[in-house]
Design an enzyme around this catalytic site. Sequence first.
Site, PDB file in Angstrom:
ATOM      1  N   CYS A   1      -4.451  -3.038   4.273  1.00 44.76           N
ATOM      2  CA  CYS A   1      -4.154  -2.543   5.623  1.00 44.76           C
ATOM      3  C   CYS A   1      -5.177  -2.990   6.652  1.00 44.76           C
ATOM      4  O   CYS A   1      -5.387  -4.183   6.847  1.00 44.76           O
ATOM      5  CB  CYS A   1      -4.001  -1.027   5.593  1.00 44.76           C
ATOM      6  SG  CYS A   1      -3.038  -0.374   6.994  1.00 44.76           S
TER       7      CYS A   1
ATOM      8  N   LYS B   1      -9.734   0.227  -1.875  1.00 50.75           N
ATOM      9  CA  LYS B   1     -10.000  -0.072  -0.470  1.00 50.75           C
ATOM     10  C   LYS B   1     -11.449   0.259  -0.121  1.00 50.75           C
ATOM     11  O   LYS B   1     -11.922   1.371  -0.367  1.00 50.75           O
ATOM     12  CB  LYS B   1      -9.043   0.720   0.417  1.00 50.75           C
ATOM     13  CG  LYS B   1      -9.130   0.371   1.898  1.00 50.75           C
ATOM     14  CD  LYS B   1      -8.084   1.129   2.708  1.00 50.75           C
ATOM     15  CE  LYS B   1      -8.097   0.724   4.171  1.00 50.75           C
ATOM     16  NZ  LYS B   1      -7.082   1.430   4.961  1.00 50.75           N
TER      17      LYS B   1
ATOM     18  N   GLU C   1       0.852  -1.188   0.000  1.00 52.92           N
ATOM     19  CA  GLU C   1       0.000   0.000   0.000  1.00 52.92           C
ATOM     20  C   GLU C   1       0.893   1.245   0.000  1.00 52.92           C
ATOM     21  O   GLU C   1       1.912   1.299   0.678  1.00 52.92           O
ATOM     22  CB  GLU C   1      -0.876  -0.017   1.255  1.00 52.92           C
ATOM     23  CG  GLU C   1      -1.731   1.220   1.444  1.00 52.92           C
ATOM     24  CD  GLU C   1      -2.370   1.267   2.829  1.00 52.92           C
ATOM     25  OE1 GLU C   1      -3.435   1.878   2.956  1.00 52.92           O
ATOM     26  OE2 GLU C   1      -1.786   0.690   3.779  1.00 52.92           O
TER      27      GLU C   1
END
Length: 548
Positions: A411, A360, A299
């Site tokens: 994440c 995301k 990321e």
Amino acid sequence: MPLTLESEDRSKDLAEAGARPSRLRRIGARLWRGAPRSALAALCGIALALSFPSAGIWPLSVLAVAGLSLLTYGRTARQGAWTGFVFGLVFMLWLLLWIDVIGYDAWALLSVAEAAFLALMGAGLAVVSRVRFWPLWTACLWVAQEWARDRVPLGGFPWGRLAFANTSSPFTPLAALGGAPLVSFAVALSGALLAAVVLALRTREGRARSTRLAAACGVGAVAAGLVGYAIPLPTAGTTAGGPASAQIAVIQGNVPHAGMDFLGRPMQVLQNHVQATVALMAEVEAGKAPRPQLVIWPENSSDVNPYTTPEAYGAIQAAAQLTGVPMLVGALVDGPDAQHVLNEGIVWDPVKGPGAHYTKQHPVPFGEYVPFRSILMKYITRLQRVARDFYPGDKTGILQVGPARIGDVICFEVAYDGIVHDAVAKGGRVIVVQTNNATYEHTDQPDQQFAMSRLRAIEHGRAVVIAATSGISAVIAPDGSVVARTRLATQAELDVKVPLRDGLTLADRLGAGPEWALSFVGLGAVAFAVWTGSAVWTRRRKRAGTPA
């Protein structure tokens, strides 16, 4: 001599003035009497925090549950709520200390908000302790508390689940049957049964019966942990959906420095990842490392938008051409309007350039977007650092990268059951976690998130590949064992043969069903205990001749 109206008023004032100190003394006395219980609750909260990484003393999670069960047993709902709040506040303050990087106010407010859920659970524990089989209802209430915290407010915050303290314990294999909720249930049940052992041994009446009860509860507490050893965990790849394995390279380029300003100057993080990729391919050309079939960047590995920055586009394309295989690149790109940005994993072909991508789905409140921005920005100027809100994606991260069909999560998304479940149920043969923990580099946060990834491997029977900008990057086998990992704050590369799997675990098939079922059983037990308690109270009042 009769009192005048004036003297009556004066008498009332004096009486009320005398009553106020008395009331304050009663409150003070009540708090003083409760101080030892509050202190013990705080110690139990510390014990639970130490069961999580980086200390990782998982047996303390069982003992913490046992301690809280003893402290709330037979208490009123109000006493249970206060005990649960003290327990939860100390636990969360210790566990989430890494949030002080953002600000001490954010750390304190989040801890208080999460402790409120544990206060409600404490009230429930006190209520159900009055009915039969209370250890079972206690375990269900732990799941219910986590179920609520995972979802509200603002999409929830799953940190601190009992399952995440038990990602390498005898309870862990249960994740393959019922996911993280079943692991939390088993840990809580074991702890509650230990509390029942203590209570049974303290009973003076019916010594023989109490001994038998204590023995039965002790056996149940041990069985709740050992049953996981009977669950087989897969390790080999399968060929139903393609090749049984893939050689995957993970690039950890590192960042200039940790903290909120980890990016440094523009293009610096991107250049670090290009350099690490060049170093890996030099090893490959020298015959010191196998040639990868795909490469994973983390990321934010491109700290500028490659679609609008020709220099960034050229750097990534050159790295892809050097590897000769598809790469997965993490980048921030412009959103649907000027106020938003997208956090994406982009499949980058060495010939065609950028292609499919995953956005995301669950941005982090106050870290990646500001809720109620127009109001809060007036009072908290520090929020201006979040210049643009992250726009959430609406599709699961199923991407074909070379020979591997991956399930990509980004994440903090690894903490949310539903996002990871969908990435597997919809066809991901390996789970890829692209993450950037550089903000929290010198805290417990990277270790805590790494532990979650280990649980996900077992839960879904998939290898997990973690690519982090500054660590921890790793490859985890489907049985949760760590194949390879990097150190924090270093530039590193991993080049590992990773199994690709197709079958679904029972946890995959059941989804969120066990969590909902256990939560409703726990809430139902509270309702039943309240109803039966009210009925008993009504009967007693009637016997005494007092209207209910």
